[in-house]
Motif scaffolding. Sequence first.
Motif, PDB file in Angstrom:
ATOM      1  N   GLU A 235       7.558  14.644   2.184  1.00 46.47           N
ATOM      2  CA  GLU A 235       8.392  15.408   1.247  1.00 46.47           C
ATOM      3  C   GLU A 235       7.690  15.617  -0.103  1.00 46.47           C
ATOM      4  N   LEU A 236       6.422  16.011  -0.063  1.00 47.20           N
ATOM      5  CA  LEU A 236       5.630  16.433  -1.226  1.00 47.20           C
ATOM      6  C   LEU A 236       5.036  15.280  -2.040  1.00 47.20           C
ATOM      7  N   VAL A 237       5.583  14.069  -1.919  1.00 49.11           N
ATOM      8  CA  VAL A 237       5.151  12.967  -2.784  1.00 49.11           C
ATOM      9  C   VAL A 237       3.682  12.588  -2.593  1.00 49.11           C
ATOM     10  N   PRO A 238       3.161  12.508  -1.357  1.00 51.88           N
ATOM     11  CA  PRO A 238       1.764  12.057  -1.213  1.00 51.88           C
ATOM     12  C   PRO A 238       0.749  12.917  -1.962  1.00 51.88           C
ATOM     13  N   MET A 239       1.080  14.167  -2.236  1.00 52.67           N
ATOM     14  CA  MET A 239       0.177  15.026  -3.011  1.00 52.67           C
ATOM     15  C   MET A 239      -0.041  14.504  -4.428  1.00 52.67           C
ATOM     16  N   PHE A 240       0.885  13.641  -4.904  1.00 52.77           N
ATOM     17  CA  PHE A 240       0.873  13.244  -6.312  1.00 52.77           C
ATOM     18  C   PHE A 240       0.664  11.748  -6.516  1.00 52.77           C
ATOM     19  N   LEU A 241       0.203  11.027  -5.504  1.00 54.65           N
ATOM     20  CA  LEU A 241       0.065   9.582  -5.656  1.00 54.65           C
ATOM     21  C   LEU A 241      -0.877   9.218  -6.801  1.00 54.65           C
ATOM     22  N   GLU A 242      -2.032   9.848  -6.860  1.00 54.07           N
ATOM     23  CA  GLU A 242      -2.982   9.532  -7.929  1.00 54.07           C
ATOM     24  C   GLU A 242      -2.430   9.938  -9.291  1.00 54.07           C
ATOM     25  N   PHE A 258       2.130   2.476  -8.341  1.00 50.39           N
ATOM     26  CA  PHE A 258       3.029   3.330  -7.564  1.00 50.39           C
ATOM     27  C   PHE A 258       2.461   3.566  -6.177  1.00 50.39           C
ATOM     28  N   SER A 259       1.184   3.932  -6.100  1.00 54.12           N
ATOM     29  CA  SER A 259       0.585   4.271  -4.809  1.00 54.12           C
ATOM     30  C   SER A 259       0.504   3.057  -3.888  1.00 54.12           C
ATOM     31  N   ASP A 260       0.362   1.859  -4.444  1.00 54.83           N
ATOM     32  CA  ASP A 260       0.341   0.658  -3.608  1.00 54.83           C
ATOM     33  C   ASP A 260       1.673   0.495  -2.879  1.00 54.83           C
ATOM     34  N   TYR A 261       2.771   0.639  -3.610  1.00 54.71           N
ATOM     35  CA  TYR A 261       4.077   0.540  -2.961  1.00 54.71           C
ATOM     36  C   TYR A 261       4.227   1.632  -1.899  1.00 54.71           C
ATOM     37  N   TYR A 262       3.820   2.854  -2.244  1.00 56.80           N
ATOM     38  CA  TYR A 262       3.997   3.954  -1.299  1.00 56.80           C
ATOM     39  C   TYR A 262       3.200   3.695  -0.026  1.00 56.80           C
ATOM     40  N   LEU A 282      -2.781  13.369   5.042  1.00 52.81           N
ATOM     41  CA  LEU A 282      -1.982  12.144   5.074  1.00 52.81           C
ATOM     42  C   LEU A 282      -2.762  10.981   5.663  1.00 52.81           C
ATOM     43  N   LEU A 283      -3.640  11.265   6.610  1.00 52.54           N
ATOM     44  CA  LEU A 283      -4.483  10.200   7.146  1.00 52.54           C
ATOM     45  C   LEU A 283      -5.359   9.624   6.044  1.00 52.54           C
ATOM     46  N   ALA A 284      -5.929  10.496   5.222  1.00 47.15           N
ATOM     47  CA  ALA A 284      -6.784  10.032   4.125  1.00 47.15           C
ATOM     48  C   ALA A 284      -5.985   9.278   3.073  1.00 47.15           C
ATOM     49  N   GLU A 285      -4.781   9.717   2.772  1.00 51.34           N
ATOM     50  CA  GLU A 285      -3.971   9.091   1.729  1.00 51.34           C
ATOM     51  C   GLU A 285      -3.280   7.817   2.191  1.00 51.34           C
ATOM     52  N   MET A 286      -2.795   7.792   3.434  1.00 53.36           N
ATOM     53  CA  MET A 286      -1.924   6.714   3.897  1.00 53.36           C
ATOM     54  C   MET A 286      -2.604   5.740   4.852  1.00 53.36           C
ATOM     55  N   GLY A 287      -3.623   6.218   5.561  1.00 56.03           N
ATOM     56  CA  GLY A 287      -4.218   5.401   6.602  1.00 56.03           C
ATOM     57  C   GLY A 287      -3.466   5.548   7.913  1.00 56.03           C
ATOM     58  N   PRO A 288      -4.094   5.246   9.038  1.00 52.61           N
ATOM     59  CA  PRO A 288      -3.501   5.506  10.353  1.00 52.61           C
ATOM     60  C   PRO A 288      -2.292   4.655  10.682  1.00 52.61           C
TER      61      PRO A 288
END
Length: 334
Positions: A235-242, A258-262, A282-288
Amino acid sequence: MKIITVEEHFESAKVTQAINQSVGKKAMPNVSKEMLHYMQTTLPTPEIMQDVTNQRIAFMDKYEIDQQILSYGNSSPQNLDPKVAVKLCQEANDELAKAVQDNPTRFGGLAVLPVSDPTAAATELKRAVNELHLNGVLLKGNYQGKFFDDPFFFPIFEAASQLDVPVYFHPSFIPTSVTQHYFANDNWSDVVTGILSSAGYGWHMDVGIQVMRMIVSGIFDKLPNLKLVSGHWGELVPMFLERLDDEVNAYAGLKKSFSDYYRNNVYVTPSGILSKPQLNFLLAEMGPEHLIYSIDYPYKQPENARTFLDNTDLTPDQLEAFTHGNAERIFHLN
């Protein structure tokens, strides 16, 4: 390849009838007549929503989907007055559990809760998990303008954490004032305004803010085991973690960034938006380990529901995690 999809919707004719008898058949809130007509002509029929034997199984077999995790769609008793919501949510969860019990290898289920009474909701979640063997809970939109970070709702999340089951945040319609401010214009029709404010963009923004507020509220410091699931690629949030780290971390008073919690507490699904660039991002931002497959059936029935999985850049281990492994682990499906 085993495939499990986790945002697949269901409705009960019995529960829908009870809702209508309790509150009357009313137009959906914040929806114009034009948009309501559009929805009535494009959304799945009640027969499709209520089906758990014929068209649904045929769809699953066609696209080689082994199991769906069912949750209530638009006809949900979640936000009703507690005088009726508590009983109707119990009945709804009983109906959902029956659908799962009748075909346990093909279905799991997410409970619906009477959020207007959080103590009763927590009690019902415990019953749904411990007695009905449902796999978590889906919360839709918000309740009377309150986001779920409000301390009022804390018993629900405390129960989910104790039970070790995930909370799936699902979009719903946004307030009329927000629709008018951001999405209305005399240059296009009310239908376009309605689409922009809902499935096109607006309700994704809204439920992304819901997840963002949960993190900033500090709830994961209180409940480090709590797991949220966010559809539509987050829902758009991962684009703004950094960006959120840069702007929020110094002022939020949280133990982690913030990004650690996410990345630790949130799991992301595509909800039928089957796009390789978004998957790779999302794979790059969140991991598999934090990506889970979903289709959003029957609202979405993408023709590439199976072939999408054959054309990813995922490694075999990553693909197994995405298609079934993470779902089995988070929703306790084994």
